[in-house]
Structures are given as C-alpha cells and as structure tokens.
Scaffold this active site. Sequence first.
Site, PDB file in Angstrom:
ATOM      1  N   PRO A 115       0.801  -1.106  -0.089  1.00  0.00           N
ATOM      2  CA  PRO A 115      -0.073  -0.038   0.046  1.00  0.00           C
ATOM      3  C   PRO A 115       0.802   1.368   0.191  1.00  0.00           C
ATOM      4  CG  PRO A 115       0.238  -0.832   2.276  1.00  0.00           C
ATOM      5  CD  PRO A 115       1.125  -1.807   1.448  1.00  0.00           C
ATOM      6  N   LYS A 116       1.723   1.436  -1.176  1.00  0.00           N
ATOM      7  CA  LYS A 116       2.549   2.544  -1.217  1.00  0.00           C
ATOM      8  C   LYS A 116       2.041   4.063  -1.887  1.00  0.00           C
ATOM      9  CE  LYS A 116       6.555  -0.516  -1.372  1.00  0.00           C
ATOM     10  NZ  LYS A 116       7.820  -0.797  -1.605  1.00  0.00           N
TER      11      LYS A 116
END
Length: 261
Positions: A115-116
Amino acid sequence: MQQDTVRASAFAMPLTSPAYPAGPYRFRNREYLIITYRTDPQKLRDLVPEPLQVREALVKFEFIRMPDSTGFGDYTESGQVIPVTFRGRKGSYTHCMFLNDHPPIAGGRELWGFPKKLASPTLRTETDTLVGTLDYGPVRVATGTMGYKHRAADLASVKASLAEPNFLLKIIPHVDGTPRICELVEYHLEDVELRGAWTGPAALNLWSHALAPVAELPVLEVVSAVHIVADLTLALGKVVHDYLAEAEPHYRKGRTHAFAE
C-alpha cells in the site's frame, strides 16, 4: 508490434520501458528504526481485513533506509505494520507505506500489493539520536526518535521476527472501476544477513492528515524500539486468499461507482 511479441515481452508498464526491472530484489545495508506502540484495539479490528486476526493492540511504526537496492536504487520508506495471525500462524500486515522513489512504488503495488504512496520519509543519526521523520508534502505527520545503539538486541529474536510471514491486501481495479484483483498476498524476506541490532529509549509522535492518516492509530504507549541493519532479499509473493473467488457472480452484478466530477 505483433501480439506474440507483446505477450512475450510484457512484464510491467510501460511495455517498452518498464518502471522497474524483474527481480530478484536484493537490499544491502538496509537500516530499520521500528517503534512498537500500543493503540486502540477496536480501531485495529476495524482496519485489519479478515481472514487475518489482530494478535494484540500493537502497531509497529517503521522508518527504513535503503541505500543500495537492486533495481530500485537509493530510497527511504516509512509506514505502519500490524502484528496478526493467519490460520494460526503469526505474521504482520502492512497497513500503509510512504516512500520517495517511483520504481518501488510502482513495483510494490503491482507485484505484491504494497500500500505505497509518494511522500518524504527520512532516517538519519543526529549526534546521539536516531531520528525518523515522515512528511506528506510540506506537512509533518510522524517523528520517531531512539537513543543511538544504547544496548545490543537479541540477534536470534530479531532474525526470527524478520523471518515471519508478511501479508498484504492487493487491489487492482478493472477498466470499469470494479475490482479486478482483490487478494490477500503472503511474502517473506529471504537470505537475511543480520549485521547488527540495538535497542534504546524511544518516542513517537503522529499528527493528523487527510491523505496520510497514520494518527488514526493513536499512540497510547511506546512499548519498545529496535534499530536493525541487514542485507536481505525481498521474495515474490503468493496468493493465500481471493476475496472475489466466491463473491464474484453477485458482486459484479449491477456494480456501479460514483465518481466525483
């Protein structure tokens, strides 16, 4: 370009110049500041997706410096990791990550489902203190500090923690805006060469932000902190749960999205 050529050469986007290379992805002198803190257990339960289960009301706030990473270059990362169990096995769920380098953002999201988001984290030594910061645009959202190498950590327990499975929620949308992929992914760190690990007194401050909501898991008590330096390989993952497999027939029927104009 013929279709067979497209199929044979397709790895990542753009087709003729992918944003990141194929692995393996080896990290040398990877440096961690991990501050473990106690938080609101109900907020954790609201955020962690089943079939993962919250182990206890703890969060690990990580600042990670990566000066030498194969294919990704030199960058820094920060985020929140939650201790969980999956079918009786202990592991960690990555809730959010913020970093300052496009290739690992693209590769992390597309390959594993990390989840960047783009932001500006740092990890550095200031005189006698290890300091981690996270800025989203011009706004400070996190600051962590730890006394620099006050005590040696138990290397066996640190290495065991790095060997635990890690879990991600990979979401890739279809062109119509519905989920094309919604999977729980498991990955491991491999070939870990632990160069050192230390503990010391630590503090962590989080601030509210609409798009970097790390403060939604509030700091109630700092439990521990560890400073780690290691070489390791980030292995590719495997799907351990498909959220759409059983729900797909009725889930897609009549599915609509309301987009802001």
